[in-house]
Scaffold this motif. Structure first.
Motif, PDB file in Angstrom:
ATOM      1  N   ILE A 153       0.852  -1.197   0.000  1.00  0.00           N
ATOM      2  CA  ILE A 153       0.000   0.000   0.000  1.00  0.00           C
ATOM      3  C   ILE A 153       0.880   1.238   0.000  1.00  0.00           C
ATOM      4  N   ASP A 154       0.393   2.274  -0.606  1.00  0.00           N
ATOM      5  CA  ASP A 154       1.176   3.495  -0.708  1.00  0.00           C
ATOM      6  C   ASP A 154       0.292   4.719  -0.637  1.00  0.00           C
ATOM      7  N   ILE A 155       0.814   5.751   0.004  1.00  0.00           N
ATOM      8  CA  ILE A 155       0.221   7.086  -0.100  1.00  0.00           C
ATOM      9  C   ILE A 155       0.608   7.586  -1.494  1.00  0.00           C
ATOM     10  N   ALA A 156      -0.349   8.066  -2.244  1.00  0.00           N
ATOM     11  CA  ALA A 156      -0.093   8.369  -3.663  1.00  0.00           C
ATOM     12  C   ALA A 156       1.069   9.339  -3.863  1.00  0.00           C
ATOM     13  N   SER A 157       1.168  10.359  -2.989  1.00  0.00           N
ATOM     14  CA  SER A 157       2.214  11.369  -3.186  1.00  0.00           C
ATOM     15  C   SER A 157       3.600  10.784  -2.909  1.00  0.00           C
ATOM     16  N   GLU A 158       3.669   9.673  -2.167  1.00  0.00           N
ATOM     17  CA  GLU A 158       4.947   9.002  -1.942  1.00  0.00           C
ATOM     18  C   GLU A 158       5.240   8.049  -3.100  1.00  0.00           C
ATOM     19  N   PHE A 159       4.240   7.297  -3.483  1.00  0.00           N
ATOM     20  CA  PHE A 159       4.411   6.300  -4.543  1.00  0.00           C
ATOM     21  C   PHE A 159       4.991   6.936  -5.800  1.00  0.00           C
ATOM     22  N   ARG A 160       4.417   8.079  -6.169  1.00  0.00           N
ATOM     23  CA  ARG A 160       4.802   8.647  -7.463  1.00  0.00           C
ATOM     24  C   ARG A 160       6.218   9.191  -7.474  1.00  0.00           C
ATOM     25  N   TYR A 161       6.794   9.440  -6.295  1.00  0.00           N
ATOM     26  CA  TYR A 161       8.152   9.983  -6.278  1.00  0.00           C
ATOM     27  C   TYR A 161       9.176   9.036  -5.659  1.00  0.00           C
ATOM     28  N   ARG A 162       8.802   7.761  -5.464  1.00  0.00           N
ATOM     29  CA  ARG A 162       9.768   6.887  -4.786  1.00  0.00           C
ATOM     30  C   ARG A 162      10.329   5.809  -5.716  1.00  0.00           C
ATOM     31  N   SER A 163      10.284   5.988  -6.998  1.00  0.00           N
ATOM     32  CA  SER A 163      10.765   5.002  -7.970  1.00  0.00           C
ATOM     33  C   SER A 163      10.292   3.587  -7.620  1.00  0.00           C
ATOM     34  N   PRO A 164       8.994   3.360  -7.574  1.00  0.00           N
ATOM     35  CA  PRO A 164       8.525   2.038  -7.170  1.00  0.00           C
ATOM     36  C   PRO A 164       8.887   0.962  -8.196  1.00  0.00           C
ATOM     37  N   VAL A 165       9.184  -0.219  -7.696  1.00  0.00           N
ATOM     38  CA  VAL A 165       9.429  -1.347  -8.607  1.00  0.00           C
ATOM     39  C   VAL A 165       8.088  -2.032  -8.818  1.00  0.00           C
ATOM     40  N   ILE A 166       7.656  -2.071 -10.065  1.00  0.00           N
ATOM     41  CA  ILE A 166       6.341  -2.654 -10.350  1.00  0.00           C
ATOM     42  C   ILE A 166       6.559  -3.911 -11.194  1.00  0.00           C
ATOM     43  N   PRO A 167       6.561  -5.070 -10.566  1.00  0.00           N
ATOM     44  CA  PRO A 167       6.833  -6.293 -11.332  1.00  0.00           C
ATOM     45  C   PRO A 167       5.712  -6.586 -12.325  1.00  0.00           C
ATOM     46  N   LYS A 168       5.997  -7.519 -13.241  1.00  0.00           N
ATOM     47  CA  LYS A 168       4.926  -7.833 -14.198  1.00  0.00           C
ATOM     48  C   LYS A 168       3.801  -8.584 -13.477  1.00  0.00           C
ATOM     49  N   ASN A 169       2.632  -8.543 -14.082  1.00  0.00           N
ATOM     50  CA  ASN A 169       1.427  -9.119 -13.471  1.00  0.00           C
ATOM     51  C   ASN A 169       1.035  -8.431 -12.161  1.00  0.00           C
ATOM     52  N   THR A 170       1.254  -7.124 -12.141  1.00  0.00           N
ATOM     53  CA  THR A 170       0.814  -6.319 -10.990  1.00  0.00           C
ATOM     54  C   THR A 170      -0.519  -5.658 -11.329  1.00  0.00           C
ATOM     55  N   LEU A 171      -1.404  -5.652 -10.342  1.00  0.00           N
ATOM     56  CA  LEU A 171      -2.633  -4.872 -10.491  1.00  0.00           C
ATOM     57  C   LEU A 171      -2.563  -3.716  -9.502  1.00  0.00           C
ATOM     58  N   VAL A 172      -2.801  -2.525 -10.016  1.00  0.00           N
ATOM     59  CA  VAL A 172      -2.818  -1.350  -9.142  1.00  0.00           C
ATOM     60  C   VAL A 172      -4.262  -0.955  -8.898  1.00  0.00           C
ATOM     61  N   LEU A 173      -4.614  -0.911  -7.622  1.00  0.00           N
ATOM     62  CA  LEU A 173      -5.966  -0.511  -7.242  1.00  0.00           C
ATOM     63  C   LEU A 173      -5.884   0.893  -6.651  1.00  0.00           C
ATOM     64  N   THR A 174      -6.504   1.862  -7.310  1.00  0.00           N
ATOM     65  CA  THR A 174      -6.533   3.218  -6.748  1.00  0.00           C
ATOM     66  C   THR A 174      -7.871   3.411  -6.043  1.00  0.00           C
ATOM     67  N   ILE A 175      -7.823   4.057  -4.898  1.00  0.00           N
ATOM     68  CA  ILE A 175      -9.073   4.354  -4.179  1.00  0.00           C
ATOM     69  C   ILE A 175      -9.199   5.865  -4.092  1.00  0.00           C
TER      70      ILE A 175
END
Ligand code: M6R
Length: 628
Positions: A344-366
């Motif tokens: 889980i991530d706070i959006a403002s952190e996620f977008r600036y923390r160079s997240p590693v997003i492996p393949k077959n990832t689903l991103v759920l935004t709330i």
């Protein structure tokens, strides 16, 4: 986060604009203004403070023009004041703006060098200057706006008219939302459909970098490359009454009381009550338009959803504020019921923390609003890294909803109070249903377990009715809370995010210092804060974390803390050790957080109301946070 309304047509623009702005005041409320044509000239009237001050100023004003724009402001550049209020008028040009122009300093310098007279501290006025200069050259408002756009950096929407072209409005969106409202002989533009529901149910949603040129009885939308584009006209079926207070003192109170219905409405499309199973309906993975989504074949769509869930190996849930606390609960539920790893991530952190997003990832935004700038940017980032995007939001056709691959809707009707309540609870219900469905698809839950969870969910609306019937006890407890200098909200497991949410509600409504903590963490620092002026709000329903929570409660009491506890049924132990004990009906461990949040919402509401604060529009906040 500001609210914008524009109108061209035969009605009195003052009435249309004020009616619209009243529905948009949740977006910002530090000042407001209108610019309306009268005898071919622009009359600009602005006022500091809430819309009521503007209405008072406007009460004796008459306008005979067909065109006007209005604005309600949430300050970014320049303090709240009348001269910083919108619209900004420069020569023939009047402009309202929502968002931020990042390179405003450079533009300001340049304009000052050219001898421009700048009257406000805003970035918005500078845009009006640029358009005015271009309009003088081109004598064409549309071209003038198109010509200056490459100069502007940031995320913003603007709506402009020029006195010398009195039958035209030009609006541009790149970030904050704009919709065009359509009737055969009149056209509107606004930040949100709610502003226009008293007039029309037909809307065109502008996408980023689109311009709309509104003329008498016609409008044209131009895409980023300047070519006219065909836009889908979406017909809503919303009653304007949904956005009224309906006898409640505040929107927030109404929305809290709507929660039993909100949960039922959120779940209704997805639960099969004869088989007690979950079949998520119309998530629409793979569809590209509202029309396609509406006409989906449910069986095929469910097959597609199952495929997506089967191939997903990891989930990221991203959100802000209250929606982030829902994300924390989503993690607990998905990991325990569907056995799928969740970050889980706070959006403002996620977008600036160079997240590693492996393949077959689903991103759920709330996101309740579907417009939160950080959440939208996070969704775009995840998509560009190959993730499948599922949006859980309340506002259909909002930016996040439109950009996601799949769609889950809170379905709780407009939420107007700035403090989120019914949207949070609808989200929790949906996250629970989603986890159960996913658990079945992955084989992590048996049919019997699925039935148990569905029955637990179906019981929630009536359990919520019971909790609401205890409101007078929550009000009494709130009265005692005034005595304290600080508040620690604590819980374990699914109650930990509820503790965070309870503390946020108190901060944003009653302006009191409150912290939400995992109860087990207290001994690692916050225990030092506890003395007899500190209130401990302890969430201790009868679940698998109960015994451990009680130990933490005793630790707090031993240091002189006064406890307000929330537990299940007639709990003698909690009654004995608490200043106030608030009882919840017995519920399943996966749904108890839907009940325990209600006393926290109502205590914050009553406390703030008793202190004389505006619960619907707390200071410094706005509902839809379209700036980063
Ligand atoms: O519209 P969103 O759900 O994306 O909004 C996120 C937050 O801004 C929102 O939940 C905020 O924290 C509320 N004021 C909380 O009551």
């Amino acid at each position: 986060m500001c609210g914008i309304v524009g109108y061209l047509g035969p009605l009195d623009p003052k009435e249309v604009i004020i009616t619209g702005l009243k529905k948009l005041e949740y977006r910002g409320y530090d000042s407001a203004g209108v610019a309306i044509l009268h005898d071919g000239k622009t009359k600009q009237i602005r006022a500091l403070g809430k819309l009521k001050s503007l209405e008072d100023k406007l009460s004796s004003e008459k306008f005979n023009g067909r065109l006007g724009i209005g604005h309600t402001r949430w300050a970014t550049h320049g303090a709240p004041s009348e001269r910083n209020a919108h619209p900004h008028q420069v020569g023939d040009i009047s402009l309202v703006h929502n968002g931020i122009i990042e390179n405003f300093e450079e533009i300001r310098e340049e304009l000052l060098k050219q001898g421009a007279k700048i009257n406000s501290d805003t970035d918005s006025e500078l845009v009006a200057h640029l358009i005015c200069i271009e309009n003088k050259k081109t004598k064409n408002l549309l071209t003038a706006v198109q010509n200056i756009l490459p100069r502007l950096v940031g995320a913003f929407s603007i709506v402009v008219f020029s006195e010398d072209q009195p039958e035209e409005i030009v609006a541009f969106k790149d970030g904050p939302p704009l919709v065009v409202g359509i009737l055969p002989d009149q056209l509107f533009v606004a930040s949100d459909v709610q502003a226009l529901l008293p007039y029309t149910q037909n809307f065109v949603y502008l996408d980023d970098r689109e311009i709309v040129h509104i003329q008498k009885n016609k409008f044209t939308v131009f895409g980023p490359k300047g070519k006219a584009v065909n836009k889908e006209i979406v017909e809503l079926n919303w009653s304007p009454e949904l956005t009224e207070k309906q006898g409640y003192a505040h929107y927030m109170l109404k929305e809290i009381y709507e929660q039993p219905r909100a949960v039922a409405q959120a779940l209704e499309p997805h639960l099969d009550v004869s088989q007690f199973c979950v079949k998520l309906k119309k998530l629409g993975f793979g569809t590209t338009s509202t029309q396609q989504l509406e006409s989906l074949n449910s069986a095929e769509d469910w097959k597609k959803t199952q495929e997506v869930f089967k191939q997903t190996e990891r989930v990221f849930i991203i959100a802000c504020g209250t929606s982030y606390y829902a994300a924390m609960i989503g993690k607990y539920l998905l990991e325990s019921l569907a056995k799928i790893p969740v970050e889980i991530d706070i959006a403002s952190e996620f977008r600036y923390r160079s997240p590693v997003i492996p393949k077959n990832t689903l991103v759920l935004t709330i996101s309740q609003s579907g417009e939160t700038a950080d959440t939208l940017a996070a969704l775009r980032l995840a998509k560009s890294n190959g993730a499948t995007a599922l949006s859980l939001c309340n506002v259909r056709n909002s930016s996040i909803d439109r950009e996601a691959h799949g769609h889950l809707y809170m379905n709780c009707g407009p939420e107007i109070g700035v403090a989120s309540t019914k949207a949070f609870i609808s989200t929790l219900a949906l996250l629970n249903a989603l986890s159960v469905a996913w658990g079945r698809i992955k084989g992590a839950l048996t049919e019997a377990q699925e039935q148990e969870h569905v029955k637990a969910l179906l019981a929630v609306p009536s359990q919520l009715e019971v909790v609401l019937s205890y409101d007078k006890y929550f009000a009494q407890a709130a009265d005692r809370l005034k005595e304290f200098k600080g508040f620690l909200y604590m819980g374990r497991g699914l109650q930990y995010p509820i503790a965070m949410e309870g503390a946020l509600k108190l901060k944003e409504l009653a302006y009191m210092h409150a912290e939400g903590y995992a109860a087990g963490e207290m001994k690692h620092g916050p225990l030092a804060l506890i003395d007899d002026r500190m209130a401990i709000v302890m969430l201790a329903p009868s679940d698998q974390w109960y015994e451990k929570t009680i130990s933490n409660l005793e630790e707090a009491r031993a240091r002189g803390g006064h406890v307000i506890s929330i537990g299940t049924g007639d709990n003698e132990k909690l009654k004995r050790v608490s200043l106030y004990y608030l009882s919840l009906p017995k519920s399943h461990w996966t749904t108890s957080m839907l009940l325990s949040v209600v006393p926290l919402q109502l205590m914050a509401y009553h406390l703030a109301d008793n202190l004389g604060y505006d619960v619907d529009q707390p200071r410094n906040l706005a509902k839809s946070v379209t700036v980063e």
